[in-house]
Scaffold this motif. Sequence first.
Motif, PDB file in Angstrom:
ATOM      1  N   GLU A  71       0.838  -1.195   0.000  1.00 63.65           N
ATOM      2  CA  GLU A  71       0.000   0.000   0.000  1.00 63.65           C
ATOM      3  C   GLU A  71       0.880   1.255   0.000  1.00 63.65           C
ATOM      4  OE1 GLU A  71      -3.056   1.588   3.171  1.00 63.65           O
ATOM      5  OE2 GLU A  71      -3.606  -0.426   2.478  1.00 63.65           O
ATOM      6  N   GLN A  72       1.898   1.239   0.865  1.00 60.35           N
ATOM      7  CA  GLN A  72       2.819   2.374   0.936  1.00 60.35           C
ATOM      8  C   GLN A  72       3.612   2.507  -0.369  1.00 60.35           C
ATOM      9  OE1 GLN A  72       2.920   4.667   3.397  1.00 60.35           O
ATOM     10  NE2 GLN A  72       1.161   3.545   4.197  1.00 60.35           N
ATOM     11  N   SER A  73       4.091   1.356  -0.869  1.00 56.67           N
ATOM     12  CA  SER A  73       4.835   1.376  -2.134  1.00 56.67           C
ATOM     13  C   SER A  73       3.960   1.885  -3.262  1.00 56.67           C
ATOM     14  CB  SER A  73       5.336  -0.027  -2.490  1.00 56.67           C
ATOM     15  OG  SER A  73       6.210  -0.497  -1.502  1.00 56.67           O
ATOM     16  N   THR A  74       2.742   1.380  -3.278  1.00 54.69           N
ATOM     17  CA  THR A  74       1.806   1.800  -4.327  1.00 54.69           C
ATOM     18  C   THR A  74       1.523   3.290  -4.215  1.00 54.69           C
ATOM     19  OG1 THR A  74       0.813  -0.381  -4.333  1.00 54.69           O
ATOM     20  CG2 THR A  74      -0.476   1.390  -5.322  1.00 54.69           C
ATOM     21  N   ALA A  75       1.369   3.772  -3.000  1.00 56.01           N
ATOM     22  CA  ALA A  75       1.112   5.200  -2.803  1.00 56.01           C
ATOM     23  C   ALA A  75       2.291   6.022  -3.311  1.00 56.01           C
ATOM     24  CB  ALA A  75       0.844   5.494  -1.326  1.00 56.01           C
ATOM     25  N   ILE A  76       3.504   5.544  -2.992  1.00 53.35           N
ATOM     26  CA  ILE A  76       4.701   6.252  -3.465  1.00 53.35           C
ATOM     27  C   ILE A  76       4.780   6.202  -4.987  1.00 53.35           C
ATOM     28  CG2 ILE A  76       7.228   6.180  -3.519  1.00 53.35           C
ATOM     29  CD1 ILE A  76       7.077   5.201  -0.578  1.00 53.35           C
ATOM     30  N   ILE A  77       4.579   5.002  -5.537  1.00 56.04           N
ATOM     31  CA  ILE A  77       4.647   4.848  -6.994  1.00 56.04           C
ATOM     32  C   ILE A  77       3.566   5.682  -7.669  1.00 56.04           C
ATOM     33  CG2 ILE A  77       4.292   3.195  -8.879  1.00 56.04           C
ATOM     34  CD1 ILE A  77       5.691   1.121  -7.032  1.00 56.04           C
ATOM     35  N   THR A  78       2.358   5.638  -7.108  1.00 57.40           N
ATOM     36  CA  THR A  78       1.258   6.431  -7.678  1.00 57.40           C
ATOM     37  C   THR A  78       1.590   7.912  -7.613  1.00 57.40           C
ATOM     38  OG1 THR A  78      -0.323   4.736  -7.011  1.00 57.40           O
ATOM     39  CG2 THR A  78      -1.223   6.896  -7.544  1.00 57.40           C
ATOM     40  N   SER A  79       2.142   8.345  -6.473  1.00 60.72           N
ATOM     41  CA  SER A  79       2.526   9.759  -6.338  1.00 60.72           C
ATOM     42  C   SER A  79       3.607  10.116  -7.345  1.00 60.72           C
ATOM     43  CB  SER A  79       3.035  10.045  -4.927  1.00 60.72           C
ATOM     44  OG  SER A  79       2.008   9.903  -3.991  1.00 60.72           O
ATOM     45  N   LEU A  80       4.630   9.247  -7.442  1.00 60.33           N
ATOM     46  CA  LEU A  80       5.690   9.497  -8.417  1.00 60.33           C
ATOM     47  C   LEU A  80       5.128   9.521  -9.836  1.00 60.33           C
ATOM     48  CD1 LEU A  80       8.634   7.345  -7.016  1.00 60.33           C
ATOM     49  CD2 LEU A  80       8.525   9.839  -7.171  1.00 60.33           C
ATOM     50  N   TYR A  81       4.240   8.582 -10.107  1.00 57.53           N
ATOM     51  CA  TYR A  81       3.609   8.525 -11.435  1.00 57.53           C
ATOM     52  C   TYR A  81       2.858   9.823 -11.719  1.00 57.53           C
ATOM     53  CZ  TYR A  81       0.332   7.261 -15.097  1.00 57.53           C
ATOM     54  OH  TYR A  81      -0.406   7.251 -16.245  1.00 57.53           O
ATOM     55  N   GLU A  82       2.087  10.273 -10.745  1.00 58.97           N
ATOM     56  CA  GLU A  82       1.317  11.509 -10.925  1.00 58.97           C
ATOM     57  C   GLU A  82       2.247  12.712 -11.087  1.00 58.97           C
ATOM     58  OE1 GLU A  82      -1.928  11.987 -11.470  1.00 58.97           O
ATOM     59  OE2 GLU A  82      -2.144   9.798 -11.414  1.00 58.97           O
ATOM     60  N   ILE A  83       3.339  12.737 -10.314  1.00 58.03           N
ATOM     61  CA  ILE A  83       4.316  13.834 -10.431  1.00 58.03           C
ATOM     62  C   ILE A  83       4.937  13.822 -11.825  1.00 58.03           C
ATOM     63  CG2 ILE A  83       6.577  14.644  -9.641  1.00 58.03           C
ATOM     64  CD1 ILE A  83       5.704  13.723  -6.791  1.00 58.03           C
ATOM     65  N   CYS A  84       5.354  12.628 -12.266  1.00 56.90           N
ATOM     66  CA  CYS A  84       5.968  12.506 -13.599  1.00 56.90           C
ATOM     67  C   CYS A  84       4.968  12.880 -14.701  1.00 56.90           C
ATOM     68  CB  CYS A  84       6.485  11.089 -13.820  1.00 56.90           C
ATOM     69  SG  CYS A  84       7.919  10.703 -12.795  1.00 56.90           S
ATOM     70  N   LYS A  85       3.752  12.385 -14.518  1.00 58.19           N
ATOM     71  CA  LYS A  85       2.709  12.685 -15.505  1.00 58.19           C
ATOM     72  C   LYS A  85       2.451  14.191 -15.562  1.00 58.19           C
ATOM     73  CE  LYS A  85      -2.034  11.385 -16.603  1.00 58.19           C
ATOM     74  NZ  LYS A  85      -3.205  10.646 -16.144  1.00 58.19           N
ATOM     75  N   HIS A  86       2.364  14.810 -14.377  1.00 56.55           N
ATOM     76  CA  HIS A  86       2.131  16.258 -14.313  1.00 56.55           C
ATOM     77  C   HIS A  86       3.297  17.013 -14.951  1.00 56.55           C
ATOM     78  CE1 HIS A  86       0.695  20.086 -12.836  1.00 56.55           C
ATOM     79  NE2 HIS A  86       1.873  20.308 -12.281  1.00 56.55           N
ATOM     80  N   ARG A  87       4.521  16.574 -14.652  1.00 55.13           N
ATOM     81  CA  ARG A  87       5.707  17.227 -15.220  1.00 55.13           C
ATOM     82  C   ARG A  87       5.722  17.085 -16.741  1.00 55.13           C
ATOM     83  NH1 ARG A  87       8.561  21.061 -16.272  1.00 55.13           N
ATOM     84  NH2 ARG A  87      10.752  20.721 -16.677  1.00 55.13           N
ATOM     85  N   ALA A  88       5.384  15.893 -17.205  1.00 56.53           N
ATOM     86  CA  ALA A  88       5.342  15.672 -18.654  1.00 56.53           C
ATOM     87  C   ALA A  88       4.310  16.590 -19.299  1.00 56.53           C
ATOM     88  CB  ALA A  88       5.022  14.213 -18.954  1.00 56.53           C
ATOM     89  N   GLU A  89       3.160  16.744 -18.645  1.00 59.80           N
ATOM     90  CA  GLU A  89       2.126  17.643 -19.180  1.00 59.80           C
ATOM     91  C   GLU A  89       2.633  19.080 -19.220  1.00 59.80           C
ATOM     92  OE1 GLU A  89      -1.162  16.881 -16.573  1.00 59.80           O
ATOM     93  OE2 GLU A  89      -1.770  15.071 -17.676  1.00 59.80           O
ATOM     94  N   GLU A  90       3.389  19.479 -18.169  1.00 64.27           N
ATOM     95  CA  GLU A  90       3.954  20.829 -18.146  1.00 64.27           C
ATOM     96  C   GLU A  90       4.928  21.031 -19.303  1.00 64.27           C
ATOM     97  OE1 GLU A  90       5.756  21.143 -14.290  1.00 64.27           O
ATOM     98  OE2 GLU A  90       3.941  21.946 -13.365  1.00 64.27           O
ATOM     99  N   VAL A  91       5.775  20.017 -19.525  1.00 65.67           N
ATOM    100  CA  VAL A  91       6.753  20.108 -20.618  1.00 65.67           C
ATOM    101  C   VAL A  91       6.028  20.223 -21.951  1.00 65.67           C
ATOM    102  CG1 VAL A  91       8.523  18.812 -21.876  1.00 65.67           C
ATOM    103  CG2 VAL A  91       8.608  18.944 -19.373  1.00 65.67           C
TER     104      VAL A  91
END
Length: 169
Positions: A71-91
């Motif tokens: 659950e914690q790993s998934t939360a971290i991965i999901t957060s990282l995924y969302e951060i990366c996705k958001h950053r990609a959208e910004e780029v």
Amino acid sequence: MPVKAKATYESVRDAVNQLEKEGKEVNPTNVLNLTGGSRSTVYKFLSQLQDEDTKRQIKKPLPELEDLINEQSTAIITSLYEICKHRAEEVVLTEYETMKKRFADLQKTAEHMDLIEEKYQLKAQNFELQELKLKTENQELKEQNKILKDQVQTLKEQITALNKIINKQ
């Protein structure tokens, strides 16, 4: 699988399954080779499949301790995924804005070139009108010159006739 003209969600999913069965790397290029279509479409469907896979993985039942860790790993991965996705959208948005500005600059340049072209067309038309006017004036002067030559010739003849009369007297 034969190359198709347009990638669909189903064709991308089938291509992913086929690559996994064959033990080949699942990447956009390999999927694109199987489905055909555009790279952006394949990326979009691969992203959807990843999202769905991630959601399925999150929903899997796990033993209590593993549940907490996962659950914690998934939360971290999901957060990282969302951060990366958001950053990609910004780029992408930044690039889009840059391209939009470049397009606007090119459009202004094209409009400026159009104005210059119109200016030179007007100058060319003006020169053509001046040339026509000069040709007309030249023709008129030639006609006046002919008339004057005829008048000079007539006057010469009259002078000659007068000289003959004067010489006879």
